[in-house]
Design a protein around this motif. Structure first.
Motif, short mmCIF file in Angstrom:
data_model
loop_
_atom_site.label_atom_id
_atom_site.label_comp_id
_atom_site.label_asym_id
_atom_site.label_seq_id
_atom_site.Cartn_x
_atom_site.Cartn_y
_atom_site.Cartn_z
N TYR A 78 -46.73 -6.65 116.43
CA TYR A 78 -45.64 -7.09 115.56
C TYR A 78 -44.65 -5.96 115.25
N LYS A 122 -43.27 -12.73 113.41
CA LYS A 122 -44.29 -12.42 114.42
C LYS A 122 -43.76 -12.71 115.82
N GLY A 147 -38.75 -12.19 115.85
CA GLY A 147 -39.66 -13.20 115.34
C GLY A 147 -39.20 -14.61 115.67
#
Length: 552
Positions: free
Chosen positions: A340, A266, A206
């Motif tokens: 994700y 993400k 992320g």
């Protein structure tokens, strides 16, 4: 979600790894490389040429990763920063296209010479930066054959109990087939970093907050539209225009996007880099895929309705009337928000995610070529294109590699940040150079406070000049593992990784990792203890570029 559920249903039936007791054996080499990417190949070649025994343990059947998987319009940046085996690869591509037999579907003179960051074919330096997928694969296979490298294909690491470690040192790895591979030094050259993770090495998934490393372009970046891949006119996000109670159109998140500069879990969107052809004898028309629903692409219809007309702008030409087709625009090849879970997912779950991406893109192609809501001129032009018949012939002419733009990123001895990439902080112990822009594709699609749909995460910041990449970026923390190198899931922030994640750089870092491994073996030390003043001349001997100011 519907695409993912359908893909998972297919996967549950079709995907399994069975142990074949007849083939379970133990294999030994000085250096064990896990992966089949371009970095894995250059690492293997460097190890072999340095006199070490080496084994490639590849989950993939096809070698080269994205370089042979559709990304033929190379993200070069400044080509002067590319040396060593990476430059040798592009030289071999050049030699291929010097043959008349290489030009089957068009004459060489008809192709033109447009590249990205450089000309496609550089006659002065005898390199070619733009190529067909099968040509890249041939070059990689040539490297393997010429150097006598042992490759075990379709071998998947047992991520739960397949890494045997003693005192912070990997002794062996085992694959789901039951084969065991023992070595002195291991290199994780996968896009996912599975060996790194299974060995207990720290990593991040992320975006970090801007405050983590003192950066400007990490974290959430609403209203940063650097490549134009955003909705340029207000587009209604609801199934029934103006009616929030009707629900959102597919592939729009119900969650708020967050605050600028905040970190999240993400990752930037994935897609397949498609090799298309408009030659009548070498194209296969886009077919309606399983589970196709035109409603999935209603958002694109509204984009066309707004007057947007950029659909064909990233059909980048590669030789023989083919393309490397990438994402372009607000709703395109990138399957935003649907990846994700990929970095930490099981193999079965990953295969379902990959299948969902394939179904999404196939449906997108069919929609643009056939749906009456698409402007007639676009439909007619789209029908002139199809998948290239002579590429990916064992996979329905579809690329065998999804573009994993970012997955895990190691937290190593050093962390490359945008401060180094943008020349704001010096680098110690360089092992290669990068020069491409900080390039992140969109990360999420959401509804703005004004009730319109928008994308977020599209970043493109150009470094003022090529930058150096440190040895510490490929080294795990010494207290975690002393005989592993990681040249793909390198230790870098999200924003810095947006520049590092280019195929030429992966080849460079793969070679540097192997050179480091060789010295660690010769001196019987951990990889973190390799003396840089000994490593540096070895890299320079191999034609690696460590500083553009150094004598040629």
């Amino acid at each position: 979600m519907r695409y993912l559920l359908l893909a998972m249903a297919i996967t549950l039936v079709s995907f399994q790894h069975k142990k074949d007791e007849r083939s379970t054996r133990t294999f030994k080499a000085d250096i064990i490389i896990y992966g089949g990417t371009s970095a894995a190949v250059t690492a293997a070649v460097e190890a072999s040429r340095s006199g070490k025994s080496v084994i490639m343990v590849s989950p993939d059947r096809h070698l080269g990763g994205l370089s042979s998987g559709g990304l033929g319009f190379t993200d070069t940046g400044n080509k002067e920063a590319i040396g060593g085996l990476a430059r040798e690869f592009y030289h071999r591509v050049y030699l291929h296209y010097q043959q008349d037999t290489a030009w089957k579907w068009q004459r060489a003179a008809e192709y033109g010479n447009r590249g990205q960051g450089t000309v496609a074919m550089d006659g002065e330096n005898r390199t070619m930066w733009i190529f067909e997928p099968h040509v890249a694969e041939q070059v990689f296979e040539g490297f393997i054959a010429e150097n006598g490298i042992r490759v075990f294909r379709d071998q998947w690491l047992d991520r739960k109990q397949g890494v045997g470690m003693v005192g912070g040192e990997i002794r062996e790895i085992q694959t789901l087939s039951g084969n065991t591979f023992q070595g002195k030094v291991f290199i994780d050259a996968t896009y996912e970093g599975d060996l790194m993770a299974a060995a207990g090495v720290s990593y991040h998934v992320g975006r970090e907050a801007t405050t983590t490393y003192g950066e400007n372009w990490n974290g959430i970046q609403k209203e940063a539209f650097h490549h134009g891949h955003h909705f340029k006119a207000p587009i209604d996000p609801y199934v029934v225009k103006g009616d929030p109670t009707s629900g959102l159109l597919p592939f729009i998140s119900e969650e708020p996007p967050g605050t600028n500069g905040q970190g999240d879990n993400k990752i930037q969107a994935y897609c397949f880099r498609l090799c298309m052809s408009n030659h009548p004898d070498n194209r296969i028309a886009f077919e309606k895929p399983e589970g196709y629903d035109p409603a999935d692409y209603q958002l694109l219809a509204r984009v066309f309705e707004s007057g947007w007309n950029e659909w064909f702008q990233k059909y980048d030409a590669i030789p023989n009337k083919k393309t490397d087709t990438n994402n372009h625009g607000p709703f395109s090849m990138d399957f935003i928000g649907e990846n994700y879970a990929y970095p930490e997912a099981s193999y079965q779950e990953r295969k379902a995610i990959i299948k969902a991406h394939e179904q999404y893109q196939k449906g997108l192609l069919y929609f643009v070529a056939h749906d009456p809501e698409v402007p007639e001129q676009v439909r007619k032009q789209m029908q002139e294109w199809g998948l290239a018949r002579d590429e990916f012939t064992d996979n329905g002419h579809w690329p065998h590699q999804l573009y994993i733009r970012e997955a895990r990123r190691m937290l190593g001895e050093g962390v490359l940040t945008e401060l180094e990439v943008l020349g704001k902080r010096a680098v110690e112990h360089p092992i290669g150079m990068g020069s491409y822009s900080i390039d992140s594709h969109n990360v999420q699609r959401y509804v703005t406070e004004d009730g319109a749909v928008q994308n977020e995460g599209d970043i493109g910041i150009h470094p003022p000049e090529p930058y150096q990449i440190s040895l510490g970026s490929i080294l795990p923390r010494r207290q975690e593992c002393i005989n592993l190198l990681v040249p793909v899931c390198v230790s870098a922030s999200h924003s810095a990784y947006g520049s590092v994640r280019m195929e030429p750089v992966f080849m460079i870092l793969g070679q540097a990792a192997a050179a480091t491994a060789v010295l660690a073996i010769d001196r019987d030390t951990g990889v973190q203890e390799v003396n840089y003043q000994t490593l540096r001349p070895k890299l320079l001997e191999r034609g690696m570029v460590l500083d553009l100011d150094m004598p040629k």
